[in-house]
Write a protein that holds these residues in place. Structure first.
Motif, PDB file in Angstrom:
ATOM      1  N   ASP B   7     -12.736 -32.132  -8.090  1.00  0.00           N
ATOM      2  CA  ASP B   7     -11.982 -32.492  -6.883  1.00  0.00           C
ATOM      3  C   ASP B   7     -10.845 -31.544  -6.611  1.00  0.00           C
ATOM      4  O   ASP B   7     -10.061 -31.750  -5.700  1.00  0.00           O
ATOM      5  N   GLN B   8     -10.742 -30.476  -7.453  1.00  0.00           N
ATOM      6  CA  GLN B   8      -9.601 -29.581  -7.286  1.00  0.00           C
ATOM      7  C   GLN B   8      -9.740 -28.747  -6.003  1.00  0.00           C
ATOM      8  O   GLN B   8     -10.852 -28.402  -5.595  1.00  0.00           O
ATOM      9  N   HIS B   9      -8.587 -28.444  -5.436  1.00  0.00           N
ATOM     10  CA  HIS B   9      -8.546 -27.597  -4.249  1.00  0.00           C
ATOM     11  C   HIS B   9      -7.494 -26.542  -4.504  1.00  0.00           C
ATOM     12  O   HIS B   9      -6.356 -26.859  -4.804  1.00  0.00           O
ATOM     13  N   TYR B  10      -7.952 -25.248  -4.457  1.00  0.00           N
ATOM     14  CA  TYR B  10      -7.028 -24.177  -4.826  1.00  0.00           C
ATOM     15  C   TYR B  10      -6.677 -23.348  -3.597  1.00  0.00           C
ATOM     16  O   TYR B  10      -7.554 -22.920  -2.868  1.00  0.00           O
ATOM     17  N   ARG B  11      -5.351 -23.088  -3.480  1.00  0.00           N
ATOM     18  CA  ARG B  11      -4.877 -22.312  -2.318  1.00  0.00           C
ATOM     19  C   ARG B  11      -4.596 -20.880  -2.811  1.00  0.00           C
ATOM     20  O   ARG B  11      -3.859 -20.683  -3.770  1.00  0.00           O
ATOM     21  N   ILE B  12      -5.228 -19.948  -2.129  1.00  0.00           N
ATOM     22  CA  ILE B  12      -5.212 -18.560  -2.598  1.00  0.00           C
ATOM     23  C   ILE B  12      -4.326 -17.701  -1.672  1.00  0.00           C
ATOM     24  O   ILE B  12      -4.396 -17.801  -0.447  1.00  0.00           O
ATOM     25  N   GLU B  38      -9.220 -21.874  -0.843  1.00  0.00           N
ATOM     26  CA  GLU B  38      -8.842 -21.689   0.573  1.00  0.00           C
ATOM     27  C   GLU B  38      -7.889 -20.501   0.631  1.00  0.00           C
ATOM     28  O   GLU B  38      -6.848 -20.508  -0.053  1.00  0.00           O
ATOM     29  N   LEU B  39      -8.245 -19.497   1.354  1.00  0.00           N
ATOM     30  CA  LEU B  39      -7.368 -18.323   1.510  1.00  0.00           C
ATOM     31  C   LEU B  39      -6.303 -18.683   2.522  1.00  0.00           C
ATOM     32  O   LEU B  39      -6.566 -18.842   3.709  1.00  0.00           O
ATOM     33  N   ILE B  40      -5.107 -18.868   2.025  1.00  0.00           N
ATOM     34  CA  ILE B  40      -4.074 -19.362   2.953  1.00  0.00           C
ATOM     35  C   ILE B  40      -3.331 -18.223   3.615  1.00  0.00           C
ATOM     36  O   ILE B  40      -2.770 -18.361   4.690  1.00  0.00           O
ATOM     37  N   ARG B  41      -3.266 -17.084   2.957  1.00  0.00           N
ATOM     38  CA  ARG B  41      -2.484 -15.993   3.556  1.00  0.00           C
ATOM     39  C   ARG B  41      -2.935 -14.674   2.978  1.00  0.00           C
ATOM     40  O   ARG B  41      -3.319 -14.619   1.804  1.00  0.00           O
ATOM     41  N   ASP B  59      -1.798 -21.512  -5.360  1.00  0.00           N
ATOM     42  CA  ASP B  59      -2.218 -21.826  -6.731  1.00  0.00           C
ATOM     43  C   ASP B  59      -2.678 -20.562  -7.468  1.00  0.00           C
ATOM     44  O   ASP B  59      -2.755 -20.556  -8.704  1.00  0.00           O
ATOM     45  N   LEU B  60      -3.006 -19.504  -6.698  1.00  0.00           N
ATOM     46  CA  LEU B  60      -3.549 -18.293  -7.325  1.00  0.00           C
ATOM     47  C   LEU B  60      -3.218 -17.100  -6.427  1.00  0.00           C
ATOM     48  O   LEU B  60      -3.213 -17.219  -5.208  1.00  0.00           O
ATOM     49  N   ARG B 127     -11.917 -19.522 -10.749  1.00  0.00           N
ATOM     50  CA  ARG B 127     -11.974 -20.847 -11.392  1.00  0.00           C
ATOM     51  C   ARG B 127     -11.381 -20.793 -12.805  1.00  0.00           C
ATOM     52  O   ARG B 127     -10.560 -21.621 -13.211  1.00  0.00           O
ATOM     53  N   TYR B 128     -11.801 -19.783 -13.596  1.00  0.00           N
ATOM     54  CA  TYR B 128     -11.301 -19.668 -14.972  1.00  0.00           C
ATOM     55  C   TYR B 128      -9.786 -19.503 -14.997  1.00  0.00           C
ATOM     56  O   TYR B 128      -9.094 -20.072 -15.841  1.00  0.00           O
ATOM     57  N   ALA B 129      -9.321 -18.658 -14.027  1.00  0.00           N
ATOM     58  CA  ALA B 129      -7.884 -18.389 -13.982  1.00  0.00           C
ATOM     59  C   ALA B 129      -7.118 -19.675 -13.768  1.00  0.00           C
ATOM     60  O   ALA B 129      -6.130 -19.977 -14.458  1.00  0.00           O
ATOM     61  N   CYS B 130      -7.598 -20.456 -12.787  1.00  0.00           N
ATOM     62  CA  CYS B 130      -6.885 -21.699 -12.467  1.00  0.00           C
ATOM     63  C   CYS B 130      -6.967 -22.696 -13.630  1.00  0.00           C
ATOM     64  O   CYS B 130      -5.995 -23.334 -14.013  1.00  0.00           O
TER      65      CYS B 130
END
Lengths: 124, 545
Positions: B7-12, B38-41, B59-60, B127-130
């Motif tokens: 269910d994780q959501h990562y903002r990149i 999600e590429l936020i910026r 998040d990354l 994924r591994y990084a997070c």
């Protein structure tokens, strides 16, 4: 043979009287009685006794003081003194010792005891 | 592993100045199926990227190292320093293995060379990084928790490896070792901190635990602190095992119990002092009781002495007043016995009876004077047997005229006794006379002496009536047995009373045994009279040797 002169100094006149009668009855003694200890020396000078029987407990003067007076008197100093007293315990009586340097007899006495005492004392 | 974050959501955040590369990456990201990313910026300069980190909290970070305002490893370091917790994947146009190792070493999660990764590789790297970041955060949290726990408990805690080197410890431990930091302790051994002898002991203990695998629980041991002060320590040492179960070292939790030990010692001392005090108190109490008893005895003696003085005065008075009349009666009977004044043949007998009566009265008065005479003893070392022999000579007269046997059983080596020979002689004369008088038909007088050690409680040994002797005392005993009529049982306890006599009227003064008892008492001895089973009486006299 002259009779031996005995002076009895004792406030018990009944005793001195009977002793005088008994001794004189033997025919060997001349006895003088003195019931007042304070007059003992004076009576002795007059009577010139060979031996004095001296009571110890007397009303005005005690026998010890009378003995001292007589021994201090140049005329009487050689007179023999024998205490005749009621206050002697069994042990003192049995010891044959002396009271104040003088021989003593304990009351009551027998005639035999008295005569033996007189003869032995005068012999010395 | 990936399924663990469904269910994780990562903002990149992508920091990349090359629009082509940025577009390419964006497309790759969009190709990932069910992408949690999600590429936020996209920031084209480092400064913009850093701002975006602050404002948008990604998040990354996907980071290109060659930017208009920064280049190479410096770019990475600036982002890293700006957000130390943020996972960074480096994207580089250079396949530079040295640079890649350096960035990984300094904390980059991954190093990807542009053009050499596809969506699968990138997706997995992200994924591994997070995930790794999340795990690291958790680990850091746990490490922090552990550290806090360790540093905030007063017990000291440390772990050692197989060679005895400290691997980790807490504040209490390094302070106890007079160190300032864990780093001053880690890698060192007990030999660096304790005197050699003690260090060897500690090391041996540790080795034993690690070899045997057996833990040591709550072991109290003396020790010294590094500054040389003696301490007491309670330690629990448990072997450390790896996942294979092999022992890799040990962990120890120790507690300084010096204060407790000192308190325990103080308590023991206090208890001991209390016991001593109690004993002293009991001794003092016993002394007081004895002093009280002594005082009571002295008081009784004083009362007795005063009584005797009064009796003495009375006796002297009585003697004078009675003896003078006796002298007159005596002299009167003497006079009359020489006078024949009557024909009555009874007169001599009457006079003899009067004389006898005078003698009796005189005996009583003399006895009274003896009884009340001052009680002074002339003590010397004397032979009890010799005194007895002399007394026997003196009573020989009394034994004539009847059938008397005399038995003597005198112990020859009897020790000398401290006695007044005249008074003790009087005692034996009294007792022999009584014995002879009791044997009206004749009989046997037996005199026995011996020494013995008192073994049990007798009538005069340690009882309340007379504490003359105690068990263990050595005494000389004289026993006088007769075969006479004995003493009536109901009169036995009165024989020492004044004026008590079992003799016919006129035969005794009633003072003989009273005087005898007084003399024995003055010598600290005892006298007892008992009837013998075979008839007659036994008098037992004991003196301390």
């Amino acid at each position: 043979m002259d009779k031996k002169r005995i002076l009895i100094v004792d406030d018990e006149s009944g005793f001195t009287h009977l002793l005088k009668l008994t001794l004189e009855k033997t025919g060997n003694y001349l006895v003088c009685e003195e019931s007042d200890g304070t007059r003992a020396r004076e009576t002795a000078r007059e009577f010139k006794p060979d031996l004095i029987f001296l009571d110890i407990v007397m009303p005005k003067i005690d026998g010890g003081d009378v003995a001292s007076q007589i021994k201090a008197d140049p005329v009487l100093k050689n007179v023999h003194i024998v205490f005749l007293t009621a206050i002697v315990s069994k042990k003192e009586a049995a010891s044959g010792g002396l009271i104040g340097g003088f021989p003593f007899l304990s009351k009551p006495v027998t005639l035999e005891g008295i005569i033996q005492c007189i003869e032995e004392t005068l012999k010395n | 592993m990936l399924q663990s974050f469904p269910d994780q959501h990562y903002r990149i955040l992508l920091i990349e100045d090359n629009p082509g590369d940025a577009l390419l990456l964006s497309e790759i990201l969009s190709e990932i199926k069910n992408s949690p990313f999600e590429l936020i910026r996209v920031a084209e300069q480092l400064s913009a990227g850093l701002q975006s980190i602050d404002s948008e909290k990604p998040d990354l970070v996907l980071l290109d190292l060659s930017l208009p305002d920064s280049h190479g490893i410096k770019t990475f370091r600036q982002v890293r320093n700006h957000a130390p917790q943020l996972p960074i994947i480096v994207l580089s146009g250079l396949d530079d293995s040295e640079l890649s190792l350096q960035t990984l070493h300094e904390g980059a999660q991954d190093y990807l060379v542009k053009g050499q990764f596809d969506r699968r590789l990138l997706g997995r790297a992200m994924r591994y990084a997070c995930e790794r970041q999340t795990i690291e955060e958790k680990l850091a949290h746990e490490r922090n928790l552990l550290r806090n726990l360790m540093d905030n408990i007063p017990d000291y805690i440390y772990a050692k490896d197989l060679e005895g080197r400290y691997v980790i410890d807490n504040v209490s431990h390094y302070r106890q070792l007079r160190a300032e930091r864990t780093e001053d302790v880690v890698g060192k051994t007990v030999f660096d901190f304790f005197p050699k002898e003690l260090a060897v002991e500690y090391h041996t203990y540790d080795q034993a635990i690690m070899l045997s695998g057996k833990p040591l629980l709550n072991h109290e041991e003396p020790g010294i602190s590094p500054d040389g002060a003696p301490r007491w320590v309670s330690t629990t040492k448990v072997p450390l095992r790896d996942t294979q179960g092999d022992i890799t070292g040990l962990v120890c939790i120790g507690r300084d119990i010096t204060e407790r030990k000192l308190a325990e010692e103080e308590l023991l001392k206090a208890n001991s002092a209390l016991a001593t005090n109690k004993e002293e108190l009991l001794n003092t109490l016993a002394d007081l009781k004895k002093a009280h008893e002594d005082l009571r005895n002295v008081q009784l003696q004083l009362i007795e002495a005063e009584k005797m003085k009064s009796i003495g005065r009375l006796a002297a008075g009585v003697a004078h007043e009675v003896k003078n009349p006796l002298a007159i009666i005596s002299m009167g009977t003497e006079y009359l016995s020489h006078e024949r004044f009557s024909e009555d043949s009874n007169i001599p007998r009457v006079l003899a009876e009067i004389s006898e009566a005078v003698k009796r009265a005189d005996e009583v008065v003399r006895g009274l004077l003896d009884f009340s005479a001052p009680k002074k003893l002339e003590i010397q070392d004397v032979d009890l047997n010799a005194i007895i022999e002399q007394a026997l000579v003196l009573v020989r007269g009394e034994m004539q005229g009847s059938r008397f046997n005399l038995e003597k059983q005198l112990q020859v080596d009897l020790p000398l006794l401290k006695l007044d020979s005249i008074k003790i002689g009087q005692v034996f004369i009294n007792i022999f006379t009584n014995a002879i008088h009791s044997m009206t038909e004749g009989g046997t007088l037996c005199v026995r002496t011996y020494a013995k050690q008192l073994a049990g409680v007798g009538p005069n040994i340690g009882d309340s009536r007379s504490e003359s002797f105690r068990v263990g005392d050595s005494v000389a005993v004289a026993e006088i047995d007769d075969t006479g009529h004995g003493v009536p049982e109901d009169k036995l306890n009165k024989v020492f009373d004044p004026f008590f006599t079992t003799k016919p009227t006129g035969k005794g003064t009633g003072l003989g045994l009273t005087v005898t008892k007084t003399i024995i008492d003055l010598h600290g001895g005892t006298i007892d009279i008992a009837n013998r089973p075979e008839g007659g009486a036994r008098v037992t006299i004991m003196f301390r040797i």
